[in-house]
Design an enzyme around this catalytic site. Structure first.
Site, PDB file in Angstrom:
ATOM      1  N   ASP A  34       0.817  -1.233   0.000  1.00  0.00           N
ATOM      2  CA  ASP A  34       0.000   0.000   0.000  1.00  0.00           C
ATOM      3  C   ASP A  34       0.843   1.272   0.000  1.00  0.00           C
ATOM      4  O   ASP A  34       0.323   2.375   0.043  1.00  0.00           O
ATOM      5  CB  ASP A  34      -0.935   0.007   1.223  1.00  0.00           C
ATOM      6  CG  ASP A  34      -0.180  -0.108   2.542  1.00  0.00           C
ATOM      7  OD1 ASP A  34       1.065  -0.166   2.510  1.00  0.00           O
ATOM      8  OD2 ASP A  34      -0.829  -0.128   3.601  1.00  0.00           O
ATOM      9  N   LYS A 190      23.196  39.235  -6.853  1.00  0.00           N
ATOM     10  CA  LYS A 190      22.157  38.437  -7.519  1.00  0.00           C
ATOM     11  C   LYS A 190      20.769  38.971  -7.211  1.00  0.00           C
ATOM     12  O   LYS A 190      20.475  39.328  -6.078  1.00  0.00           O
ATOM     13  CB  LYS A 190      22.259  36.981  -7.058  1.00  0.00           C
ATOM     14  CG  LYS A 190      21.186  36.062  -7.603  1.00  0.00           C
ATOM     15  CD  LYS A 190      21.529  34.598  -7.408  1.00  0.00           C
ATOM     16  CE  LYS A 190      20.997  34.054  -6.107  1.00  0.00           C
ATOM     17  NZ  LYS A 190      21.240  32.607  -5.975  1.00  0.00           N
ATOM     18  N   ARG A 192      17.047  37.493  -7.477  1.00  0.00           N
ATOM     19  CA  ARG A 192      16.286  36.283  -7.810  1.00  0.00           C
ATOM     20  C   ARG A 192      14.829  36.664  -8.027  1.00  0.00           C
ATOM     21  O   ARG A 192      14.175  37.192  -7.134  1.00  0.00           O
ATOM     22  CB  ARG A 192      16.419  35.239  -6.698  1.00  0.00           C
ATOM     23  CG  ARG A 192      15.813  33.899  -7.065  1.00  0.00           C
ATOM     24  CD  ARG A 192      15.977  32.871  -5.964  1.00  0.00           C
ATOM     25  NE  ARG A 192      17.232  32.123  -5.978  1.00  0.00           N
ATOM     26  CZ  ARG A 192      17.545  31.184  -6.830  1.00  0.00           C
ATOM     27  NH1 ARG A 192      16.705  30.872  -7.806  1.00  0.00           N
ATOM     28  NH2 ARG A 192      18.701  30.544  -6.737  1.00  0.00           N
ATOM     29  N   SER A 221      21.781  23.964  -7.764  1.00  0.00           N
ATOM     30  CA  SER A 221      20.480  23.292  -7.817  1.00  0.00           C
ATOM     31  C   SER A 221      19.974  23.288  -9.253  1.00  0.00           C
ATOM     32  O   SER A 221      20.292  22.394 -10.033  1.00  0.00           O
ATOM     33  CB  SER A 221      19.519  23.986  -6.861  1.00  0.00           C
ATOM     34  OG  SER A 221      18.265  23.368  -6.894  1.00  0.00           O
ATOM     35  N   THR A 222      19.242  24.323  -9.644  1.00  0.00           N
ATOM     36  CA  THR A 222      18.777  24.386 -11.040  1.00  0.00           C
ATOM     37  C   THR A 222      19.911  24.841 -11.963  1.00  0.00           C
ATOM     38  O   THR A 222      19.790  24.763 -13.176  1.00  0.00           O
ATOM     39  CB  THR A 222      17.623  25.394 -11.203  1.00  0.00           C
ATOM     40  OG1 THR A 222      18.129  26.713 -10.890  1.00  0.00           O
ATOM     41  CG2 THR A 222      16.458  25.068 -10.299  1.00  0.00           C
ATOM     42  N   THR A 225      21.986  30.169 -11.044  1.00  0.00           N
ATOM     43  CA  THR A 225      22.914  31.135 -10.433  1.00  0.00           C
ATOM     44  C   THR A 225      24.286  31.042 -11.094  1.00  0.00           C
ATOM     45  O   THR A 225      24.857  32.051 -11.527  1.00  0.00           O
ATOM     46  CB  THR A 225      23.028  30.849  -8.913  1.00  0.00           C
ATOM     47  OG1 THR A 225      21.713  30.908  -8.359  1.00  0.00           O
ATOM     48  CG2 THR A 225      23.924  31.841  -8.221  1.00  0.00           C
TER      49      THR A 225
END
Ligand code: R5P
Length: 291
Positions: A34, A190, A192, A221-222, A225
């Site tokens: 389950d 920066k 964002r 991460s992505t 930056t």
């Protein structure tokens, strides 16, 4: 001492166990039909120090509840002490309520870990608005840094590097690395706009023309930056651009994005297992666990 893992950090856990001459026994984790979690220790943990080595990437949410189940089970089975070694600790970037109604994830994560661990050890957590891990952890919390290892890597592989911190939050890493090797460093400013849109500006100008540039960040991460910083460095005439991340998450198409932006090399520590791992942090952990 028993070294175990919920699955994410098997290589590093095995290396640490070998160096400490400790028993390595990964947990069995699966799901019932389950979908409920099934978790089992495969060795006797009664009266033993149980060290769970587990990075919170990939699958940060799943990692959190796996670690909670592992720690509570060890306590329940009579372990003398339960220590979490999280080479990468997730949730730290959500360190305030940026918008009305949001969860402050880092606090919630820490609250749950406080209740089931005797100690936490992590490497370069994203401490921005928090001054130290003590701001959220009530258990002993040790914060190690891979800065020295990153500096050694740059010293070995660059003739004369120029270091960029792609934003104010990451500058602490770039600055420390630059200081260790006596390199020039600058920080970008920066802005964002969203998780996937950032813009950077070079406020303190540093000559990039013909230079080998290392962009040092705690987290990739992505990739937005570092991609923006790389474009800026290349526009200013950098000969090569190397992206160095302590924690390489590489979500979505981060690698493609970095290459498109002109990044020539991507280097990470093995805090999170990835084929860009070039910097080994096992010794840092061994030294700490020996204390
Ligand atoms: C935050 O400021 C961190 O230091 C990193 O710069 C950031 O998390 C990187 O995220 P991304 O790769 O998604 O731009």
């Amino acid at each position: 001492m028993i070294i175990t893992t919920c699955g994410n950090s098997q290589k590093i856990a095995l290396r640490v166990a070998r160096q400490l001459q400790a028993l390595y026994s990964p947990l069995t984790i699966s799901s019932f039909p389950d979908g409920d979690i099934y978790l089992k220790y495969n060795v006797e943990v009664k009266d033993k120090v149980v060290v769970i080595i587990h990075s919170f990437q990939p699958h940060p949410n799943q990692s959190l509840y796996q670690v909670i189940f592992a720690a509570e089970t060890a306590q329940d089975l009579g372990a003398k002490k339960v220590i979490l070694v999280a080479p990468y600790l997730a949730f730290m970037r959500q360190d305030k309520r940026f918008h009305l109604g949001e969860a402050i994830s880092s606090r919630i994560m820490a609250k749950h870990l406080n209740s089931c661990l005797d100690k936490i050890i992590t490497i370069d957590p994203h401490l921005h608005r928090y001054k130290s891990l003590k701001d959220i952890f009530t258990i002993p919390a040790t914060c190690l840094t891979a800065n020295e290892l990153v500096a050694q890597y740059i010293q070995k592989h660059f003739r004369q590097a120029v270091i960029i911190g792609p934003d104010a939050e990451s500058y602490q890493w770039a600055k420390a690395v630059a200081k260790t090797i006596g390199a020039e460093a600058t920080v970008l400013q920066k802005k964002r706009y969203s998780s996937r849109k950032v813009e950077v500006e070079m406020v303190y100008h540093l000559e990039m023309k013909g230079k080998d540039v290392a962009i040092v960040d705690d987290i990739i991460s992505t990739g937005h930056t570092i991609a923006e910083a790389a474009k800026k460095a290349k526009k200013l005439g950098a000969k090569t651009v190397t992206a160095i991340g302590i924690h390489g998450l590489f979500v979505e198409d981060a690698i493609v994005k970095l290459k498109k932006a002109g990044v020539d090399r991507i280097v990470t520590t093995d805090c999170i297992e990835h084929n860009t791992n070039k910097i080994d942090v096992a010794d840092l952990l061994v030294k700490e666990l020996k204390k």
